[in-house]
Motif scaffolding. Structure first.
Motif, short mmCIF file in Angstrom:
data_model
loop_
_atom_site.label_atom_id
_atom_site.label_comp_id
_atom_site.label_asym_id
_atom_site.label_seq_id
_atom_site.Cartn_x
_atom_site.Cartn_y
_atom_site.Cartn_z
N ILE A 279 -16.05 98.47 84.95
CA ILE A 279 -16.23 98.95 83.58
C ILE A 279 -16.63 100.42 83.63
O ILE A 279 -17.61 100.79 84.27
CB ILE A 279 -17.31 98.15 82.82
N TYR B 153 -12.05 98.07 82.41
CA TYR B 153 -12.36 98.14 80.98
C TYR B 153 -13.14 99.43 80.71
O TYR B 153 -13.81 99.97 81.59
CB TYR B 153 -13.19 96.94 80.53
N PHE C 211 -16.28 97.57 73.45
CA PHE C 211 -15.16 97.87 74.35
C PHE C 211 -14.03 98.58 73.59
O PHE C 211 -13.77 98.29 72.42
CB PHE C 211 -14.61 96.59 74.98
#
Length: 375
Positions: free
Chosen positions: A196, A225, A343
């Protein structure tokens, strides 16, 4: 000119410290090799789900809000616990959080988990394998252990390993300690199932995301992500004093008090409101003293046009809530700014499903194994 001198000075220090980084890196590489070949023991806990959240650098990537994201995702369906080292605590060994605990007992981040999620089991233990064993003995029907800051804990094989790296300080651009901030070689990223990129801008173009992903060079089995912080409304550090908070339009001057690794994103957020900001910076996990409180009060009492308030982080609020400090601070307008993770590119659903699929599948397999053993 000053910025240029600072940059050149930093580079000079990096060059001087680089030989020490090579020695440090060799030690870490030998340790990892001993785990890889089985000389050092790795523990795998198949009867429960284990998810680790960590980084390759020394801190500041947003582990706490990402752990909280996972808690919110999982807490209604599963029985879960967090397990942290409890950085900065005075206690030792395994300890479960309770109503009597303060940050000196369990650390500021575990205390934050406990206060925000009252039904959550929060534990601390520097020895993560021992901590999981203790949790399994003490907590009935435990489904999941979230391992906070455990990427380097090779003694545990996590079911899912999440690696965080900050958007403006990618691990691929860093050096090993002490010349840089990496705890281990960049090759360690291969152990991650999920990467991430945290603290990214609220508006992120597909081109920027693709460029960063190309620089990270994820493996075929790794999903990448991009996350960013969503800031909530300020709340009083001592909820018993006041549950109300001023509107930003009513505030002229902010005394910003931070004891975290990186505060740049927070300062950037507050700057958009046009406040006059006096930033008092303290080290990460700083334990505030009476001298610090006096400094904060002096900054607050400085004359200015309009209304003054003190704003701090949620993690710092846990340290201010110590009984020795509350009496000195509870008459001041001192607020913390909560944050949550979001996100980019509508990827929250994909991330959630990846985590939930692992936990649900693992739970079914664990139940089947238990039934086999019973028969």
């Amino acid at each position: 000119m000053n910025a240029r001198l600072t940059f050149e000075t930093m580079n000079q220090w990096r060059i001087l410290l680089y030989p020490l980084s090579l020695i440090y890196g060799l030690g870490v590489a030998v340790r990892n090799l001993l785990y890889d070949v089985g000389v050092l023991t790795e523990h795998e806990f198949k009867s429960i789900s284990t998810i680790s959240i960590g980084n390759l650098s020394t801190g500041g990537t947003g582990k706490t809000p990402h752990t909280e994201y996972l808690i919110r995702l999982l807490k209604d369906e599963f029985k879960l616990s967090t397990l942290s080292r409890g950085y900065g605590r005075n206690s030792r060994g395994f300890k479960l959080a309770n109503e009597e605990c303060n940050f000196e007992d369990i650390g500021d981040e575990p205390l934050q988990f406990y206060k925000k999620f009252p039904d959550l089991t929060v534990a601390v233990d520097a020895d993560r394998a021992s901590g999981i064993n203790q949790l399994q003995r003490k907590v009935d029907d435990l489904d999941i252990v979230l391992l906070d800051d455990a990427f380097q804990h090779r003694s545990i094989v996590s079911g899912v390993s999440i690696l965080l790296t900050e958007y403006s300080k990618l691990f691929v651009d860093d050096l090993l300690l002490p010349a840089g901030n990496l705890r281990e070689s960049k090759k360690g990223m291969r152990r991650a199932d999920i990467i991430i990129v945290t603290k990214s801008p609220e508006v992120l173009s597909p081109l920027d995301a693709r460029t960063i992903k190309d620089r990270i060079k994820p493996k075929s089995y790794q999903n990448v992500y991009f996350s960013y912080f969503k800031y909530g409304n300020i709340r009083h550090v001592f909820d018993s004093v006041s549950n109300t908070y001023p509107r930003y339009s009513q505030i002229s001057k902010v005394i910003l008090v931070t004891g975290i690794a990186h505060s740049g994103r927070l300062v950037e957020y507050l700057n958009q409101f046009g406040f006059q900001i006096n930033h008092l910076r303290f080290p990460d996990h700083h334990g505030y003293t009476e001298k610090d409180i006096a400094q904060i009060k002096t900054a607050y009492n400085e004359k200015s046009l309009g209304r003054n308030v003190i704003i701090t982080t949620e993690k710092d609020a846990m340290r201010f809530q110590h009984p020795d400090l509350e009496e000195q601070l509870n008459d001041l307008p001192i607020y913390y700014l909560p944050i949550e993770v979001a996100f980019h590119n509508n990827k929250a659903t994909e991330f959630n499903e990846q985590i939930l699929h692992y936990v649900r599948t693992n739970k079914v397999n664990s139940q089947l194994n238990t039934e086999k053993n019973e028969n």
